[in-house]
Motif scaffolding. Sequence first.
Motif, PDB file in Angstrom:
ATOM      1  N   GLY A   1      10.008 -10.419   5.572  1.00 30.09           N
ATOM      2  CA  GLY A   1       9.770 -11.551   4.684  1.00 30.09           C
ATOM      3  C   GLY A   1       8.466 -11.472   3.922  1.00 30.09           C
ATOM      4  O   GLY A   1       8.424 -11.800   2.732  1.00 30.09           O
ATOM      5  N   ALA A   2       7.371 -11.039   4.572  1.00 31.31           N
ATOM      6  CA  ALA A   2       6.063 -11.053   3.923  1.00 31.31           C
ATOM      7  C   ALA A   2       5.983 -10.071   2.766  1.00 31.31           C
ATOM      8  O   ALA A   2       5.229 -10.272   1.813  1.00 31.31           O
ATOM      9  CB  ALA A   2       4.962 -10.749   4.945  1.00 31.31           C
ATOM     10  N   GLU A   3       6.760  -8.980   2.834  1.00 31.37           N
ATOM     11  CA  GLU A   3       6.688  -7.957   1.785  1.00 31.37           C
ATOM     12  C   GLU A   3       7.581  -8.286   0.597  1.00 31.37           C
ATOM     13  O   GLU A   3       7.489  -7.617  -0.442  1.00 31.37           O
ATOM     14  CB  GLU A   3       7.092  -6.602   2.372  1.00 31.37           C
ATOM     15  CG  GLU A   3       8.579  -6.423   2.633  1.00 31.37           C
ATOM     16  CD  GLU A   3       9.074  -7.124   3.876  1.00 31.37           C
ATOM     17  OE1 GLU A   3      10.278  -7.014   4.178  1.00 31.37           O
ATOM     18  OE2 GLU A   3       8.266  -7.801   4.557  1.00 31.37           O
ATOM     19  N   GLU A   4       8.431  -9.311   0.717  1.00 34.62           N
ATOM     20  CA  GLU A   4       9.352  -9.641  -0.362  1.00 34.62           C
ATOM     21  C   GLU A   4       8.595 -10.117  -1.601  1.00 34.62           C
ATOM     22  O   GLU A   4       7.771 -11.034  -1.521  1.00 34.62           O
ATOM     23  CB  GLU A   4      10.332 -10.743   0.082  1.00 34.62           C
ATOM     24  CG  GLU A   4      11.242 -10.347   1.236  1.00 34.62           C
ATOM     25  CD  GLU A   4      12.228  -9.260   0.844  1.00 34.62           C
ATOM     26  OE1 GLU A   4      12.556  -9.164  -0.348  1.00 34.62           O
ATOM     27  OE2 GLU A   4      12.664  -8.502   1.737  1.00 34.62           O
ATOM     28  N   GLY A   5       8.866  -9.487  -2.739  1.00 37.40           N
ATOM     29  CA  GLY A   5       8.231  -9.894  -3.988  1.00 37.40           C
ATOM     30  C   GLY A   5       6.801  -9.445  -4.140  1.00 37.40           C
ATOM     31  O   GLY A   5       6.121  -9.830  -5.089  1.00 37.40           O
ATOM     32  N   ARG A   6       6.299  -8.627  -3.204  1.00 29.95           N
ATOM     33  CA  ARG A   6       4.914  -8.148  -3.277  1.00 29.95           C
ATOM     34  C   ARG A   6       4.907  -6.636  -3.158  1.00 29.95           C
ATOM     35  O   ARG A   6       5.515  -6.081  -2.234  1.00 29.95           O
ATOM     36  CB  ARG A   6       4.049  -8.757  -2.160  1.00 29.95           C
ATOM     37  CG  ARG A   6       3.939 -10.274  -2.200  1.00 29.95           C
ATOM     38  CD  ARG A   6       3.032 -10.765  -1.076  1.00 29.95           C
ATOM     39  NE  ARG A   6       2.847 -12.215  -1.113  1.00 29.95           N
ATOM     40  CZ  ARG A   6       3.591 -13.068  -0.408  1.00 29.95           C
ATOM     41  NH1 ARG A   6       4.540 -12.605   0.391  1.00 29.95           N
ATOM     42  NH2 ARG A   6       3.376 -14.361  -0.497  1.00 29.95           N
ATOM     43  N   LEU A   7       4.201  -5.981  -4.057  1.00 28.41           N
ATOM     44  CA  LEU A   7       4.066  -4.530  -3.972  1.00 28.41           C
ATOM     45  C   LEU A   7       3.099  -4.170  -2.849  1.00 28.41           C
ATOM     46  O   LEU A   7       2.198  -4.957  -2.516  1.00 28.41           O
ATOM     47  CB  LEU A   7       3.562  -3.971  -5.300  1.00 28.41           C
ATOM     48  CG  LEU A   7       4.545  -4.043  -6.470  1.00 28.41           C
ATOM     49  CD1 LEU A   7       3.859  -3.642  -7.769  1.00 28.41           C
ATOM     50  CD2 LEU A   7       5.756  -3.147  -6.224  1.00 28.41           C
ATOM     51  N   PRO A   8       3.249  -2.987  -2.256  1.00 31.55           N
ATOM     52  CA  PRO A   8       2.345  -2.585  -1.169  1.00 31.55           C
ATOM     53  C   PRO A   8       0.871  -2.641  -1.557  1.00 31.55           C
ATOM     54  O   PRO A   8       0.023  -3.025  -0.751  1.00 31.55           O
ATOM     55  CB  PRO A   8       2.794  -1.148  -0.861  1.00 31.55           C
ATOM     56  CG  PRO A   8       4.221  -1.108  -1.277  1.00 31.55           C
ATOM     57  CD  PRO A   8       4.322  -2.002  -2.482  1.00 31.55           C
ATOM     58  N   GLY A   9       0.559  -2.256  -2.815  1.00 30.87           N
ATOM     59  CA  GLY A   9      -0.837  -2.290  -3.250  1.00 30.87           C
ATOM     60  C   GLY A   9      -1.417  -3.694  -3.247  1.00 30.87           C
ATOM     61  O   GLY A   9      -2.587  -3.905  -2.921  1.00 30.87           O
ATOM     62  N   ALA A  10      -0.585  -4.694  -3.613  1.00 27.16           N
ATOM     63  CA  ALA A  10      -1.044  -6.085  -3.604  1.00 27.16           C
ATOM     64  C   ALA A  10      -1.322  -6.545  -2.179  1.00 27.16           C
ATOM     65  O   ALA A  10      -2.324  -7.219  -1.910  1.00 27.16           O
ATOM     66  CB  ALA A  10       0.002  -6.987  -4.259  1.00 27.16           C
TER      67      ALA A  10
END
Length: 530
Positions: A76-85
């Motif tokens: 859930g936490a990675e949804e919509g967020r790139l790894p770099g962000a």
Amino acid sequence: MGEALVPVLIGVVIDRAVTRSDTGALLLWLGVLAVVYVALALSWRFGAWSGDRSAAMAEHELRVTLVRRVLHPCGGAEEGRLPGALANIATEDAKRVGAVNTALMYGISALVGILTCAVVLLRSSLTLGLVVLLGTPVLLWLGHLLSKPLETRSEAEQERAAHASAVAADLVAGLRILKGIGGERTAIDRYRTTSRESLRATLRAARAQAFQSGMVLSLTGCLIAVVALVGGRLAAEGAISLGQLVSAVGLALFLLGPLEVLAWANAELAQGRASANRIAEVLATGHTVTSGDRGLPQPVRGAVRLTGVSHGGLREVDLDIAPGELLGVVATDPAHATDLLRCLARGADPDTGTVTLDDVSLRDLDPAELRTAMLVADHDADLFEGTVLDNVTAAAPDSADPGPAMAAAGVTQVTLALRDGEHTAVSERGRSLSGGQRQRVALARALAADRPVLVVHDPTTAVDTVTEAGIAAGLREIRKGRTTVVVTTSPALLAVTDRVVLLDGGRITDTAPHADLMDRHATYRAAVLA
């Protein structure tokens, strides 16, 4: 408090020793002043160490909490967020929030110094004390108001910086592909645009911080000037002594330090609040799947059943996978293969329908416990820094021999060509290896994990035909008696399966051995031979 007492003691020395020419009193009060300086130096050293240590520990705790949330099996936490962000939030934002501890320490210290100053001035003159006691809260309130634009711009600055980091990480990860298709210029232009937006946001935040610092410094100077003016008039009228006037002027100059510290602490708190909001958003993100309360069946036989599963592009998929079966799945649309893998791995629960393992719904199982029985190895699985052997045995049981897995995946051949064999160092994401070598090591890692159910996705797209045929034979041999699903369009892999499922248009349209499907389905032939 020690700093505030220095000008006070100088005033005492003037009144009790210098004006009376008393050498004994001079030596006595100079000794007291020396003791205060020693205490000041020691307390400063201990205080600064404590503040920096608490900030570092808070930053570390926040970073660990963020990483734990991002890696949570329920996702859930990675949804919509790139790894770099996410990396930027876990580094820069965590650092800024941790720095709040240091800001609080310095801020409280400054308030204690101002309070000490006010008490001394009240004892010398009620008027001087009231000027400080009434002026300081007003100054703090104005400083808080001035920090609001900084808080807003600081949040925007961190968001743009995180986006720039994410874009940079994305471009670096796809560097080989970009070079292969000649997309370097487009990538540079994209990053230049993103970087300039980040620069503009940083400059806006810097201007807001400079404006806030400048205004607070100006207001502080006005307060100090008022204290010095009132103290001078009182001394001229004889209401206070020469030593008290020197103390008052010294205290007025001393006030500049704590008030500047308060202005700095206000700015740190404003930036900390902005970063805290970004961290809170990640930590408060809902889980993609829920954690069930049932345990795995013991022993795990490996019977997997999909009943009426609809998710993404999948439509009413019904599929029974028998324990110990080697099943091939051919999807005419790669997106549908991805949707199937997400359902099997519990990266997402189906919109409708159920997936069961040995008649236990996956929804009722904890995702972390499920993955100890059913491993879904993605096509783009990453390798980690370490050796080839470290990567292969990363998820293997402690007593397991990695040799058979390495032989089945063709890694033994890879190690023969490497300088240090299986102990050859692997760089981040396995970039020191070729694409085919990375795939074979990733497949060996999945095989060495020795799960009752293994699902692999296109594990041989970067290897040659001869190597692929060897891997296909090795895969069948090493997984004999355990459930294995191969999602692929490789004829070599499909030829060694017990049967193949054709997933066309999101639905299962046929299931039969590979040779039979080749004979009777033009769609299947197009997918496999294209």
